[in-house]
Design an enzyme around this catalytic site. Structure first.
Site, PDB file in Angstrom:
ATOM      1  N   HIS A  28       0.815  -1.219   0.000  1.00 49.19           N
ATOM      2  CA  HIS A  28       0.000   0.000   0.000  1.00 49.19           C
ATOM      3  C   HIS A  28       0.851   1.273   0.000  1.00 49.19           C
ATOM      4  CE1 HIS A  28       0.361  -0.060   4.549  1.00 49.19           C
ATOM      5  NE2 HIS A  28       0.408   1.239   4.338  1.00 49.19           N
ATOM      6  N   ASP A  59       0.282  -7.589   1.636  1.00 47.89           N
ATOM      7  CA  ASP A  59       0.636  -6.171   1.714  1.00 47.89           C
ATOM      8  C   ASP A  59       2.153  -5.973   1.705  1.00 47.89           C
ATOM      9  OD1 ASP A  59       0.473  -3.458   1.815  1.00 47.89           O
ATOM     10  OD2 ASP A  59      -0.562  -3.328   3.733  1.00 47.89           O
ATOM     11  N   GLY A 146       3.256   6.524   7.541  1.00 45.31           N
ATOM     12  CA  GLY A 146       4.664   6.769   7.232  1.00 45.31           C
ATOM     13  C   GLY A 146       5.571   5.697   7.801  1.00 45.31           C
ATOM     14  N   ASN A 147       5.121   5.024   8.879  1.00 39.83           N
ATOM     15  CA  ASN A 147       5.853   3.866   9.403  1.00 39.83           C
ATOM     16  C   ASN A 147       5.694   2.648   8.499  1.00 39.83           C
ATOM     17  OD1 ASN A 147       5.402   4.875  12.715  1.00 39.83           O
ATOM     18  ND2 ASN A 147       7.347   4.041  12.007  1.00 39.83           N
ATOM     19  N   SER A 148       4.665   2.632   7.681  1.00 40.43           N
ATOM     20  CA  SER A 148       4.348   1.450   6.878  1.00 40.43           C
ATOM     21  C   SER A 148       5.540   1.003   6.044  1.00 40.43           C
ATOM     22  CB  SER A 148       3.178   1.747   5.945  1.00 40.43           C
ATOM     23  OG  SER A 148       2.002   1.961   6.671  1.00 40.43           O
ATOM     24  N   GLY A 201     -10.834 -25.154  -4.602  1.00 40.30           N
ATOM     25  CA  GLY A 201     -12.129 -25.308  -5.239  1.00 40.30           C
ATOM     26  C   GLY A 201     -13.200 -25.790  -4.271  1.00 40.30           C
TER      27      GLY A 201
END
Length: 208
Positions: A28, A59, A146-148, A201
């Site tokens: 992200h 992510d 901003g830490n991401s 499935g």
């Protein structure tokens, strides 16, 4: 609007993996259609980078520094060591490192609150589903926008998680992707730019 192109800029953090310039961050933070990536090294030099691979399910995204530019400018950088996320335990001290709200080289301290937290999947990444294929490290080390993509490290400075999300409006409920998951994803992203997964499935249903 009105058919005009709009450019969205963002700030995040990352973990330098090796001397070849590979950097792990959050999907992200980068976005699958990114046009330009600029990396600020610890010595404050800025270097262009390119997207190598992107996996919205966990992510995670992999980028690589422009190593020709690094060599031409005679820049240097160090890279991270990884720890065992499976060995973490509640109460263990950890540190979150990154750029919260644009404040570079910020460190926050906390503990592991739960080393095996699970959430149902959500559509948090521009409508893409995330969270189906990994548990989360739950910590009270403060993680803010901003830490991401930055590292969650143990007392020895070894990366045990990739800081990813927090509950806004709560008191330090923060979550990171365990390095065990990241180390499984990285080779896929290097080789093919994506992670190939299979479906059984089968759809479970309650017995009547």
């Amino acid at each position: 609007s009105m058919g005009m192109k709009q450019t969205v800029r963002g700030v995040g953090s990352g973990v330098i993996l090796d001397g070849e310039g590979y950097i792990l961050t959050n999907a992200h933070v980068i976005g699958s259609n990114v046009e330009e990536i600029m990396v600020t090294l610890p010595n404050l030099e800025r270097v262009e980078a390119e997207l190598v691979g992107w996996d919205h399910w966990t992510d995670l995204a992999l980028v690589r520094l422009d190593m020709d530019s690094v060599r031409e400018r005679e820049l240097s950088f160090s890279h991270s060591e990884f720890g065992e996320s499976d060995a973490l335990y509640p109460g263990q001290t950890v540190y979150a490192v990154g750029t919260p709200n644009g404040l570079t080289r910020t460190v926050t301290r906390g503990i592991i609150s739960n080393q095996n937290r699970y959430f149902a999947a959500s559509n948090q990444i521009r409508g893409y589903e995330t969270g189906y294929f990994n548990p989360w490290l739950h910590t009270d080390a403060a993680i803010n926008p901003g830490n991401s993509g930055g590292p969650l490290v143990d007392d020895d400075g070894r990366v045990v998680g990739i800081n990813t999300r927090s509950y806004l409006g709560s008191n330090n409920l923060s979550f990171a992707v365990p390095t065990k998951i990241a180390l499984e994803v990285i080779p896929w992203l290097k080789e093919s730019g994506r992670v190939t997964r299979s479906y059984t499935g089968l759809k479970p249903a309650p017995l009547q």
